[in-house]
Design an enzyme around this catalytic site. Structure first.
Site, PDB file in Angstrom:
ATOM      1  N   CYS A 269      -2.753  -2.904 -17.673  1.00  0.00           N
ATOM      2  CA  CYS A 269      -2.382  -1.865 -16.684  1.00  0.00           C
ATOM      3  C   CYS A 269      -1.585  -2.508 -15.610  1.00  0.00           C
ATOM      4  O   CYS A 269      -1.443  -1.803 -14.530  1.00  0.00           O
ATOM      5  CB  CYS A 269      -3.919  -1.680 -15.935  1.00  0.00           C
ATOM      6  SG  CYS A 269      -4.662  -3.327 -15.293  1.00  0.00           S
TER       7      CYS A 269
ATOM      8  N   ARG B 281      -7.729   1.323  -8.447  1.00  0.00           N
ATOM      9  CA  ARG B 281      -7.645   0.334  -7.339  1.00  0.00           C
ATOM     10  C   ARG B 281      -8.649   0.445  -6.112  1.00  0.00           C
ATOM     11  O   ARG B 281      -8.368   1.248  -5.173  1.00  0.00           O
ATOM     12  CB  ARG B 281      -6.334  -0.120  -6.638  1.00  0.00           C
ATOM     13  CG  ARG B 281      -5.183  -0.492  -7.909  1.00  0.00           C
ATOM     14  CD  ARG B 281      -4.113  -0.731  -7.157  1.00  0.00           C
ATOM     15  NE  ARG B 281      -3.082  -1.544  -7.915  1.00  0.00           N
ATOM     16  CZ  ARG B 281      -2.303  -1.124  -8.732  1.00  0.00           C
ATOM     17  NH1 ARG B 281      -2.143   0.103  -8.945  1.00  0.00           N
ATOM     18  NH2 ARG B 281      -1.455  -1.954  -9.551  1.00  0.00           N
TER      19      ARG B 281
ATOM     20  N   ASN C  56       1.466  -7.404 -13.672  1.00  0.00           N
ATOM     21  CA  ASN C  56       2.139  -7.638 -12.175  1.00  0.00           C
ATOM     22  C   ASN C  56       1.963  -8.957 -11.962  1.00  0.00           C
ATOM     23  O   ASN C  56       2.609  -9.933 -11.419  1.00  0.00           O
ATOM     24  CB  ASN C  56       1.692  -6.613 -11.200  1.00  0.00           C
ATOM     25  CG  ASN C  56       1.687  -5.335 -11.674  1.00  0.00           C
ATOM     26  OD1 ASN C  56       2.587  -4.911 -12.327  1.00  0.00           O
ATOM     27  ND2 ASN C  56       1.151  -4.344 -11.028  1.00  0.00           N
ATOM     28  N   ASP C  57       0.424  -9.453 -11.787  1.00  0.00           N
ATOM     29  CA  ASP C  57       0.320 -10.809 -11.355  1.00  0.00           C
ATOM     30  C   ASP C  57       0.716 -11.982 -12.397  1.00  0.00           C
ATOM     31  O   ASP C  57       1.104 -12.802 -12.224  1.00  0.00           O
ATOM     32  CB  ASP C  57      -1.085 -10.973 -11.063  1.00  0.00           C
ATOM     33  CG  ASP C  57      -1.491 -10.500  -9.527  1.00  0.00           C
ATOM     34  OD1 ASP C  57      -0.726 -10.728  -8.601  1.00  0.00           O
ATOM     35  OD2 ASP C  57      -2.316  -9.571  -9.264  1.00  0.00           O
TER      36      ASP C  57
ATOM     37  N   GLU D 290      -4.810 -11.972 -15.681  1.00  0.00           N
ATOM     38  CA  GLU D 290      -3.582 -11.782 -14.818  1.00  0.00           C
ATOM     39  C   GLU D 290      -3.305 -13.207 -14.333  1.00  0.00           C
ATOM     40  O   GLU D 290      -2.363 -13.275 -13.539  1.00  0.00           O
ATOM     41  CB  GLU D 290      -3.671 -10.759 -13.742  1.00  0.00           C
ATOM     42  CG  GLU D 290      -5.049 -10.957 -12.931  1.00  0.00           C
ATOM     43  CD  GLU D 290      -5.099  -9.953 -11.859  1.00  0.00           C
ATOM     44  OE1 GLU D 290      -4.163  -9.051 -11.728  1.00  0.00           O
ATOM     45  OE2 GLU D 290      -6.442  -9.696 -11.450  1.00  0.00           O
TER      46      GLU D 290
ATOM     47  N   ARG E 184       5.680 -12.075  -6.248  1.00  0.00           N
ATOM     48  CA  ARG E 184       5.864 -10.433  -6.744  1.00  0.00           C
ATOM     49  C   ARG E 184       6.419  -9.683  -5.434  1.00  0.00           C
ATOM     50  O   ARG E 184       6.964  -8.527  -5.655  1.00  0.00           O
ATOM     51  CB  ARG E 184       4.715  -9.823  -7.230  1.00  0.00           C
ATOM     52  CG  ARG E 184       3.692  -9.645  -6.549  1.00  0.00           C
ATOM     53  CD  ARG E 184       2.467  -9.318  -7.169  1.00  0.00           C
ATOM     54  NE  ARG E 184       1.987  -7.978  -7.020  1.00  0.00           N
ATOM     55  CZ  ARG E 184       0.948  -7.364  -7.486  1.00  0.00           C
ATOM     56  NH1 ARG E 184       0.114  -8.251  -8.208  1.00  0.00           N
ATOM     57  NH2 ARG E 184       0.512  -6.069  -7.364  1.00  0.00           N
TER      58      ARG E 184
ATOM     59  N   HIS F  80       0.911  -1.132  -0.028  1.00  0.00           N
ATOM     60  CA  HIS F  80       0.017   0.047  -0.098  1.00  0.00           C
ATOM     61  C   HIS F  80       0.716   1.181   0.027  1.00  0.00           C
ATOM     62  O   HIS F  80       0.591   2.203  -0.691  1.00  0.00           O
ATOM     63  CB  HIS F  80      -0.910  -0.019   1.194  1.00  0.00           C
ATOM     64  CG  HIS F  80      -1.549   1.265   1.669  1.00  0.00           C
ATOM     65  ND1 HIS F  80      -1.885   1.605   2.630  1.00  0.00           N
ATOM     66  CD2 HIS F  80      -2.119   2.140   0.685  1.00  0.00           C
ATOM     67  CE1 HIS F  80      -2.505   2.673   2.571  1.00  0.00           C
ATOM     68  NE2 HIS F  80      -2.801   3.093   1.217  1.00  0.00           N
TER      69      HIS F  80
END
Ligand code: PEP
Ligand code: MG
Length: 757
Positions: free
Chosen positions: A676, A470, A628-629, A605, A639, A363
């Protein structure tokens, strides 16, 4: 065996410095293996020699004073071969090296085991015995196990030790580099301010006290407050506790009254330490002593001392009158930074962040990216409590932290920083120009958001839409799930701020590393567990409230798009769609007027979704790749785990082939395909992505101008040529080199990753 292994590791772990750690290692191992000698030799990288660092059994006067070349002696052999050498008669081995004075000549049996941390040989652990014999298999296995476990502790103690050495070095400062994970891009040069969570004895920063008398008085006032608390607690519970339990409070009071403890703290304060630091040091020392005792009753006392220490520390922290004087260029460092800690620092003074725990997706890192503050996460070896007030450089591109940098290093980073500032200014001039290649291939650049703070920055940088809002971020900032109306207001603000540009809201994506304090999810394997859509489908009440709030917010705007995270099968998507349509119908009925049905999309993802792109695309309006995933799942690399961060390769050929396949399959179904994940914000990758045919690139606002600048410098044909070549290469390194070369040839001034140190 296991018990003695555990207790050795535990004791070494709590050592204050490297030498203490090594001394514990040699003495405890010698006893455990029941042998005559145990020694440790460590590699000194500056001299490229193995130094005789600690011993139990040989001549201690020589520790730290003698060394051998890397190819000398049995120690050199163990290190070179990276495996144990076990000899019954060391002297008869051709590599035996006689080191006069240390007293080795009496010992025949030799067992040397390498100490290896992250592929690097840190040193060698040796046990020796007078009697000619081979150490048995079990002893060898014990040492190998211990060495593997201790390597990390030694590596950590080594960097900590090097900081100590530098602090004492009044001549030329040497710099220490610590590896972490890139959190937010950019370079920052500043002064360390360490923040610590309350009542954590292990996280107290090292600081000096300005007024010894006042500090002593303050410490004793806090001690007295704890005494009062304990007496009160004791009398409050007197009727409920058995006498032996009640006696615990007397033990506490005696500990506080026992002058030894307070005296030790007083002594340290008199030497110039501040009370919190002095207390933490003394308590930790006593805890260590009690923990290493054989007697279980005495061992238990360690817990009491720790508890007492925490109580006193809380008072010291709560009553600390000194307001933190944040330097002009503050680099905030903490074991686990939180959003509220950032809030304490005046924004104009905050120039960088370092968190020992966490990752690029924590976060705080998302927040840092939104605020454009260079950040390093997961700097697990950083001796953070010792950095207070020191000079620090952050390389947020590569996830490196430099402490006490040399003048040369400082100047190098200073010029990178200035270049960056200059570059940002230049980039402002293209803010209102379209993102298109030199041959006019247009590609919309959107932004990823999570906070209201992102909005102004995004608009300021020329974003053309939001590719990923998000929604879990506002959820993370609360103490309970936000109500439908609270959510509606948040979503409304986003939609309004960007209207008429599209805003893509992702339904709640919690689980994995994103857990809500009020909805904890405990799992052994959270990234393969209850995450994203899996959670919200299991809790339709959460899902329905969220999509209702989104659609209500969109009532008269009509710029909302909704997408689902972590979809791994068609039935899952169908279930989510069904709930969405149901919420829509119910809302229309409730409100009594027609509401626009937003465009709906799926995040690709999970590898399973890559292979089902066409099936999924048939059922929705758009696709958006969460690289990312997707990267972590394709490469089986967590990650968030700094230990395998080098293996998390966004340019891995497998990732690129998957990305290409998704866009081809999505287009075959006539659907728009965006991306994204962080990859979209990497200017080099952006070139590959537009050549693949991606319709939208969505990224953090900080990177947007750079991506635009690179795309505006090349032709679509050039991008396609680079991609064609890249797709034939077999490793991420080759692909990155190719990109650097080709973009250089194409005259692209610089990429996102400036070449640093
Ligand atoms: C992704 O996985 O690429 C993504 C954009 O989502 P997040 O980083 O929030 O998991
Ligand atoms: Mg994701």
């Amino acid at each position: 065996m296991l018990a003695s292994l555990r207790s050795i590791v535990q004791e070494v772990n709590s050592a204050d410095d490297l030498q203490m750690a090594l001394d514990i290692i040699v003495s405890r191992i010698r006893d455990a293996v029941n042998t005559d000698v145990c020694s440790v030799y460590l590699h000194d990288s500056a001299a490229n020699r193995y130094i005789f660092m600690a011993t139990e059994g040989l001549n201690k006067d020589f520790t730290g004073k003698i060394s051998m070349a890397v190819d000398e002696g049995l120690v050199g052999q163990v290190a070179l071969r990276e495996e144990p050498i076990n000899l019954h008669d060391a002297e008869s081995h051709p590599n035996f090296l006689f080191l006069p004075g240390i007293g080795e000549e009496r010992y025949s049996a030799f067992l040397g085991v390498p100490i290896i941390h992250q592929r690097e040989v840190l040193g060698v652990l040796v046990v020796q015995q007078k009697k000619q014999r081979r150490f048995d298999e079990e002893e060898e296995a014990f040492l190998v196990t211990l060495s593997a476990q201790l390597a990390g502790v030694i590596a950590h103690a080594q960097v900590t030790g090097s900081i100590d050495a530098m602090a004492a070095d009044d001549g030329k400062p040497r710099s220490a580099r610590f590896k972490g994970v890139a959190g937010a891009p950019g370079v920052a040069l500043g002064q360390a301010v360490v923040v610590s969570p309350t009542a954590d004895l292990n996280a107290v920063p090292r600081r000096e006290c300005k007024n010894v008398e006042a500090e002593l008085k303050f410490f004793h006032q806090c001690l007295e407050s704890v005494r009062v608390d304990i007496r009160a607690l004791s009398s409050k519970l007197s009727s409920k506790l058995a006498p032996q339990e009640q006696a615990l409070f007397d033990v506490y009071l005696r500990m506080l009254d026992d002058n030894a403890l307070a005296n030790e703290v007083d002594e340290r304060i008199k030497q110039g330490q501040w009370a919190q630091g002095a207390l933490s040091k003394v308590i930790r020392m006593h805890v260590r002593t009690f923990e290493s005792m054989e007697d279980p009753y005495l061992q238990e006392r360690a817990v009491d001392i720790k508890d007492l220490g925490r109580r006193v520390l809380s008072y010291l922290q709560a009553a600390a009158t000194e307001k933190v004087d944040y330097p002009e260029q503050t680099i905030l460092i903490g074991e686990e930074l939180t959003a509220s800690m950032l809030g304490e620092v005046p924004p104009e003074k905050l120039c960088g962040l370092i968190s020992v725990l966490g990752s690029g997706n924590s976060h705080v890192a998302i927040l840092a990216r939104a605020m454009g503050i260079p950040t390093v996460m997961g700097a697990v070896d950083l001796p953070f409590t010792q950095l207070e007030g020191g000079k620090v450089i952050i390389d947020g591109y590569n996830g490196h932290v430099y402490f006490n940098p040399s003048e040369e290093l400082h100047n190098r980073f200073q010029s990178i920083y200035e270049e960056e500032q200059q570059f940002s200014k230049e980039l402002e001039t293209i803010k209102d120009l379209p993102c298109e290649t030199t041959d006019h291939h247009r590609i919309p650049l959107w932004v990823n958001t999570g906070l209201m703070a992102d909005v102004a920055r995004s608009l300021d940088r020329g974003a053309e839409g939001v590719g990923l809002f998000r929604t879990e971020v506002p959820f993370l900032l609360r103490e309970r799930f936000p109500s439908e109306e609270e959510q509606r207001k948040i979503y409304r603000q986003q939609l309004q701020a960007f209207a008429p540009m599209p805003v893509t809201m992702r339904t709640l994506d919690i689980g994995g590393d994103k857990s809500l304090p009020y909805f904890p999810i405990q799992e052994d394997n959270p990234f393969l567990g209850w995450r994203g859509i899996r959670v919200t489908l299991d809790h339709p009440e959460l899902f329905l409230v969220q999509v209702r709030a989104m659609m209500k917010a969109n009532a008269d705007m009509n710029n909302l798009r909704i997408m689902f995270p972590m979809i791994s099968s068609v039935p899952e998507l169908e279930e989510a769609l069904e709930l969405l349509y149901r919420a829509h119908d119910e809302l229309v009925e409730e409100l009594g007027f027609e509401l626009p049905l937003p465009e709906v999309g799926v995040m690709i993802e999970v590898p399973a979704a890559v292979y089902q792109t066409r099936e999924l695309a048939k059922r929705v309006n758009f696709l958006s790749v969460g690289s990312n995933d997707l990267t972590q799942y394709l490469l089986a690399v967590d990650r968030n785990n700094p230990r395998v961060a080098d293996l998390y390769q966004a340019y891995h050929p497998a990732v690129l082939h998957a990305l290409k396949s998704v866009v081809d399959d999505g287009h075959a179904e006539g659907k728009s395909v965006g991306i994204c994940g962080e990859l979209a914000g990497d200017p080099g990758a952006a070139v590959l992505l537009i050549a693949m045919g991606y319709d939208i690139l969505s990224m953090n606002a900080t990177n947007l101008p750079r991506v635009k600048s690179v795309i505006r410098s090349i032709s679509y044909q050039q991008a396609k040529d680079i991609l064609a070549e890249a797709m034939t290469l077999d490793s991420s390194r080759h692909i990155m080199e190719l990109l650097d070369d080709r973009l250089n040839e194409a005259g692209v001034k610089r990429l996102l990753r400036p070449v640093v140190a």
